[in-house]
Design a protein around this motif. Structure first.
Motif, PDB file in Angstrom:
ATOM      1  N   HIS A  98      -4.400  12.196  -3.128  1.00  0.00           N
ATOM      2  CA  HIS A  98      -3.271  11.623  -2.407  1.00  0.00           C
ATOM      3  C   HIS A  98      -3.716  10.659  -1.313  1.00  0.00           C
ATOM      4  O   HIS A  98      -2.931  10.329  -0.417  1.00  0.00           O
ATOM      5  CB  HIS A  98      -2.406  12.716  -1.786  1.00  0.00           C
ATOM      6  CG  HIS A  98      -1.591  13.467  -2.781  1.00  0.00           C
ATOM      7  ND1 HIS A  98      -0.813  14.560  -2.444  1.00  0.00           N
ATOM      8  CD2 HIS A  98      -1.432  13.300  -4.118  1.00  0.00           C
ATOM      9  CE1 HIS A  98      -0.209  15.022  -3.540  1.00  0.00           C
ATOM     10  NE2 HIS A  98      -0.575  14.268  -4.559  1.00  0.00           N
ATOM     11  N   VAL A  99      -4.963  10.233  -1.355  1.00  0.00           N
ATOM     12  CA  VAL A  99      -5.460   9.254  -0.393  1.00  0.00           C
ATOM     13  C   VAL A  99      -5.931   8.024  -1.159  1.00  0.00           C
ATOM     14  O   VAL A  99      -6.688   8.122  -2.126  1.00  0.00           O
ATOM     15  CB  VAL A  99      -6.594   9.846   0.479  1.00  0.00           C
ATOM     16  CG1 VAL A  99      -7.731  10.371  -0.375  1.00  0.00           C
ATOM     17  CG2 VAL A  99      -7.106   8.816   1.472  1.00  0.00           C
ATOM     18  N   LEU A 100      -5.446   6.862  -0.752  1.00  0.00           N
ATOM     19  CA  LEU A 100      -5.838   5.606  -1.373  1.00  0.00           C
ATOM     20  C   LEU A 100      -7.126   5.121  -0.723  1.00  0.00           C
ATOM     21  O   LEU A 100      -7.248   5.111   0.508  1.00  0.00           O
ATOM     22  CB  LEU A 100      -4.736   4.566  -1.194  1.00  0.00           C
ATOM     23  CG  LEU A 100      -5.037   3.157  -1.698  1.00  0.00           C
ATOM     24  CD1 LEU A 100      -5.149   3.149  -3.216  1.00  0.00           C
ATOM     25  CD2 LEU A 100      -3.968   2.179  -1.230  1.00  0.00           C
ATOM     26  N   VAL A 101      -8.086   4.693  -1.536  1.00  0.00           N
ATOM     27  CA  VAL A 101      -9.376   4.211  -1.033  1.00  0.00           C
ATOM     28  C   VAL A 101      -9.574   2.761  -1.446  1.00  0.00           C
ATOM     29  O   VAL A 101      -9.422   2.411  -2.628  1.00  0.00           O
ATOM     30  CB  VAL A 101     -10.539   5.079  -1.554  1.00  0.00           C
ATOM     31  CG1 VAL A 101     -11.867   4.582  -0.973  1.00  0.00           C
ATOM     32  CG2 VAL A 101     -10.324   6.541  -1.193  1.00  0.00           C
ATOM     33  N   LEU A 102      -9.876   1.916  -0.472  1.00  0.00           N
ATOM     34  CA  LEU A 102     -10.141   0.493  -0.696  1.00  0.00           C
ATOM     35  C   LEU A 102     -11.546   0.165  -0.215  1.00  0.00           C
ATOM     36  O   LEU A 102     -12.011   0.717   0.792  1.00  0.00           O
ATOM     37  CB  LEU A 102      -9.133  -0.372   0.064  1.00  0.00           C
ATOM     38  CG  LEU A 102      -7.643  -0.135  -0.168  1.00  0.00           C
ATOM     39  CD1 LEU A 102      -6.827  -0.908   0.856  1.00  0.00           C
ATOM     40  CD2 LEU A 102      -7.244  -0.544  -1.576  1.00  0.00           C
ATOM     41  N   ILE A 103     -12.215  -0.733  -0.912  1.00  0.00           N
ATOM     42  CA  ILE A 103     -13.484  -1.295  -0.450  1.00  0.00           C
ATOM     43  C   ILE A 103     -13.314  -2.802  -0.385  1.00  0.00           C
ATOM     44  O   ILE A 103     -13.064  -3.451  -1.412  1.00  0.00           O
ATOM     45  CB  ILE A 103     -14.649  -0.921  -1.371  1.00  0.00           C
ATOM     46  CG1 ILE A 103     -14.876   0.606  -1.354  1.00  0.00           C
ATOM     47  CG2 ILE A 103     -15.922  -1.647  -0.942  1.00  0.00           C
ATOM     48  CD1 ILE A 103     -16.027   1.062  -2.225  1.00  0.00           C
ATOM     49  N   GLY A 146      -1.067  10.801   1.602  1.00  0.00           N
ATOM     50  CA  GLY A 146      -1.705  11.299   2.822  1.00  0.00           C
ATOM     51  C   GLY A 146      -2.176  10.184   3.737  1.00  0.00           C
ATOM     52  O   GLY A 146      -2.257  10.364   4.953  1.00  0.00           O
ATOM     53  N   GLY A 147      -2.493   9.023   3.168  1.00  0.00           N
ATOM     54  CA  GLY A 147      -2.957   7.909   3.975  1.00  0.00           C
ATOM     55  C   GLY A 147      -3.851   6.976   3.181  1.00  0.00           C
ATOM     56  O   GLY A 147      -3.941   7.062   1.954  1.00  0.00           O
ATOM     57  N   VAL A 148      -4.516   6.081   3.909  1.00  0.00           N
ATOM     58  CA  VAL A 148      -5.383   5.070   3.306  1.00  0.00           C
ATOM     59  C   VAL A 148      -6.712   5.047   4.047  1.00  0.00           C
ATOM     60  O   VAL A 148      -6.747   5.103   5.285  1.00  0.00           O
ATOM     61  CB  VAL A 148      -4.740   3.666   3.359  1.00  0.00           C
ATOM     62  CG1 VAL A 148      -5.662   2.629   2.723  1.00  0.00           C
ATOM     63  CG2 VAL A 148      -3.380   3.668   2.671  1.00  0.00           C
ATOM     64  N   ILE A 149      -7.793   4.969   3.294  1.00  0.00           N
ATOM     65  CA  ILE A 149      -9.127   4.769   3.862  1.00  0.00           C
ATOM     66  C   ILE A 149      -9.671   3.458   3.303  1.00  0.00           C
ATOM     67  O   ILE A 149      -9.786   3.303   2.089  1.00  0.00           O
ATOM     68  CB  ILE A 149     -10.071   5.924   3.520  1.00  0.00           C
ATOM     69  CG1 ILE A 149      -9.567   7.233   4.145  1.00  0.00           C
ATOM     70  CG2 ILE A 149     -11.494   5.628   3.998  1.00  0.00           C
ATOM     71  CD1 ILE A 149     -10.386   8.453   3.771  1.00  0.00           C
ATOM     72  N   GLN A 150      -9.970   2.518   4.186  1.00  0.00           N
ATOM     73  CA  GLN A 150     -10.544   1.251   3.742  1.00  0.00           C
ATOM     74  C   GLN A 150     -11.957   1.108   4.316  1.00  0.00           C
ATOM     75  O   GLN A 150     -12.177   1.262   5.516  1.00  0.00           O
ATOM     76  CB  GLN A 150      -9.702   0.045   4.145  1.00  0.00           C
ATOM     77  CG  GLN A 150     -10.312  -1.264   3.676  1.00  0.00           C
ATOM     78  CD  GLN A 150      -9.335  -2.406   3.524  1.00  0.00           C
ATOM     79  OE1 GLN A 150      -9.606  -3.352   2.785  1.00  0.00           O
ATOM     80  NE2 GLN A 150      -8.195  -2.350   4.185  1.00  0.00           N
ATOM     81  N   ILE A 151     -12.901   0.783   3.422  1.00  0.00           N
ATOM     82  CA  ILE A 151     -14.308   0.635   3.773  1.00  0.00           C
ATOM     83  C   ILE A 151     -14.680  -0.837   3.662  1.00  0.00           C
ATOM     84  O   ILE A 151     -14.393  -1.479   2.648  1.00  0.00           O
ATOM     85  CB  ILE A 151     -15.185   1.481   2.832  1.00  0.00           C
ATOM     86  CG1 ILE A 151     -14.822   2.968   2.960  1.00  0.00           C
ATOM     87  CG2 ILE A 151     -16.670   1.261   3.112  1.00  0.00           C
ATOM     88  CD1 ILE A 151     -15.336   3.814   1.826  1.00  0.00           C
TER      89      ILE A 151
END
Length: 612
Positions: A98-103, A146-151
């Protein structure tokens, strides 16, 4: 655990606040783009956000991305046996997918499992991480419940050529190294980097686990990244990014009469490449075009023979328009396209799908008020249309104190495994949907910064295993309530940063009504203290979590734990540094996934060089 450690820690947070009124101000507030897909400062964002920059990564001497992320409010991790082993991240009590991950703006993760391989992403090649807690489907579509994590991979804007390198060694026969070169000439820039790590690891399974191999389960990683860009005289900006991480992982297996064989191992590849163009056709109109591809591959062997292969690919295109209507008033319009494809040794009934998303956002402000409204419609090839929206409002109570409130809906498309895995998948699944409410208060007084947020999320049609069907099904509802508190200040020459999360992730309805969701702690505490003394600097990090259950039935309990890390650094000159750290100083014995050990006390040394 909670009474002995977390409650006094909460009192300590208040104590630090009251004793910090005469302290010096902290560093300049960071910028971020993930919360609104436009540039904002952390205090302008109408969401709970955390930004981890390169300076913090090196200060904490983190050896992996999960090490960094576990110190973020609302983050709980489940790891299957130490560095490089499968790691699930739960953000604000939601599911691991449920967490979106971007690079660098490109969506990553496995289309079969639905999760990103955090354990394989090289921390030495990361410039910055932005974590946005709370729903963001109205801007990004599926997964952002749940949210977004961008790296963001490394990008050094310094003039000329600037090399960097690091060499490390430590416990468990661990060795690591990184090297790179960045440069800028006129309006062109680039950053090239490589990193490698190798460790014998630990014995993942306890010695008491009958039938499993009694050996160390090692891990190797070799990664490379490249970012480059140019700004033309007419204002057009072009930049590209590439990251590849190759890994080799050893696992504990049992004999053929059980589920796996001896000598089990897997070779993985995480790859992402993207290209972006930014230009302004008219003065108030900024256009961003971005396209990219991410890949997640894994080849597994056991008993010296090939066992399985999974290969997923995601192609994405995005067209975003930022239109400045007036000062403090911006309209954002855009279209996203995504194509998922699955290949490998397992035959799926469906092996590809498309999704088109159309979104609009309005950012406005007047006097002490500011707001953010967003709407999005996703058209998925397999299960139709989904509309999501969000509304947030902020009010400046003073120049250094602001309150905000937000409401948002989100959805999560079922993965290919949940839909089509042979003998397991259920093609009749509906998408999971959620509704979230958040109230927050944040301040940046002269002595530091603090934030308090209360949130409540309801997730409908939660996908879980249904024993009556012997397949996944939309059988459950989840309710997650919680409070996050964070504080940063300077006191008696020390930098203090602390956060506390109290949450109730519960299943609603069905046979597990009222049970806690699996592998999610209800209480989490993080405390970091650092001090510079001439050329020396020292610091410590405390991470603590209370007990949680390994299963939804709440029959298998995992005990709470606290882990203390120490670190030190000596600057030989402005370019060379010597670092040392001790992890799990008190040798805490704990598990975050039942049956999988975690590393005990360990010592590591690193030499770093960064040209000025």
């Amino acid at each position: 655990m909670s009474k002995a450690l977390l409650a006094p820690a909460a009192i300590m947070l208040c104590g630090v606040s009251s004793l910090s009124l005469a302290a010096e101000p902290l560093s300049v507030e960071p910028l971020l783009v993930t919360a609104s897909r436009t540039v904002q400062t952390a205090s302008e964002s109408l969401a709970a956000v955390t930004v981890i920059d390169r300076e913090e990564i090196e200060r904490k001497q983190a050896a992996s991305l999960p090490e960094l992320l576990r110190s973020v409010p609302g983050v709980s991790l489940a790891n299957n046996g130490g560095p490089g082993k499968s790691t699930s991240l739960f953000l604000r009590g939601s599911e691991s997918d449920h967490v979106l991950v971007l690079i660098d703006g490109i969506k990553v993760g496995s289309a079969t499992s639905g999760s990103a391989a955090f354990q394989d992403l090289p921390v030495e090649l990361i410039e910055r991480i932005e974590i946005v807690r709370g729903p963001r489907s109205s801007l990004y579509g599926s997964e952002a419940i749940g949210g977004v994590i961008q790296i963001f991979t490394r990008k050094d804007g310094g003039a000329g050529l600037r090399p960097f390198l690091s060499v490390g060694s430590g416990s468990h026969a661990s060795h690591s190294g990184s090297a790179g070169l960045s440069g800028r000439a006129g309006f062109s820039w680039f950053n090239l980097g490589v990193s490698a790590s190798d460790s014998d690891g630990i014995n993942v399974k306890p010695r008491s686990a009958s039938g499993y191999e009694d050996d160390r389960d090692g891990y190797r990683n070799l990664s490379a990244s490249l970012r480059a860009g140019h700004r033309f005289a007419n204002g057009l900006e072009l930049d590209g990014n590439f990251l590849q991480a190759k890994s080799h992982n050893d696992y504990d297996g049992v004999n053929r009469r059980r589920s796996a064989g001896f000598g089990a191992n897997a070779d993985g590849v995480q790859k992402v490449a993207g290209l972006r163009a930014r230009f302004a056709p008219l003065e108030p109109w900024q256009v961003t075009l971005q396209g990219g591809r991410s890949e997640d591959k894994s080849d597994a062997d056991q008993d010296g023979a090939f066992y399985s292969r999974f290969d997923t690919r995601r192609d994405s295109l995005s067209w975003q328009n930022d239109v400045t209507l007036a000062e403090d008033h911006t309209l954002v319009l855009g279209v996203d396209h995504q194509h998922d494809e699955v290949n490998g040794s397992t035959a799926y009934a469906e092996d590809s799908r498309d999704n088109d998303g159309y979104f609009a956002q309005y950012l406005g402000g007047s006097g002490r008020h500011d707001w953010q409204l967003a709407l999005r419609r996703d058209d998925n090839q397999q299960f139709g249309d989904h509309e999501t929206g969000s509304l947030a409002w902020g009010y400046a109570l003073s120049d250094s104190l602001r309150a905000y409130a937000s409401y948002g809906t989100a959805f999560k498309a079922p993965t290919f495994n949940e839909l089509y895995y042979p003998g397991y998948g259920n093609p009749e699944l509906d998408a999971e949907t959620s509704r979230s409410l958040e109230l927050g208060l944040q301040g940046r007084p002269g002595w530091g910064h603090w934030q308090l947020a209360a949130f409540r999320t309801l997730i409908d049609d939660l996908i879980a295993y249904d024993a009556s069907l012997e397949a996944p099904n939309n059988v459950d509802q989840a309710r997650i309530r919680g409070v996050e508190a964070s504080l940063g200040s300077q006191w008696l020459g020390w930098d203090w940063n602390a956060n506390l999360t109290l949450q109730e992730p519960e299943s609603r309805g069905g046979s597990h009504d009222g049970n806690e969701l699996a592998r999610r702690a209800k209480q989490m505490l993080n405390l970091d203290i650092d001090r510079a003394i001439g050329r020396f600097s020292v610091g410590a990090s405390l991470h603590a979590e209370d007990q949680r259950y390994d299963d939804l039935a709440n029959q298998s309990e995992l005990s709470g734990y606290a882990s203390l890390d120490l670190r030190g650094e000596y600057c030989l000159d402005d370019e060379w540094r010597l670092q040392a750290r001790v992890t799990n100083l008190l040798d805490a014995d704990y598990q975050t996934a039942a049956g999988y050990n975690q590393p005990g006390q360990a010592v590591y040394f690193t030499v770093r060089y960064q040209a000025l």
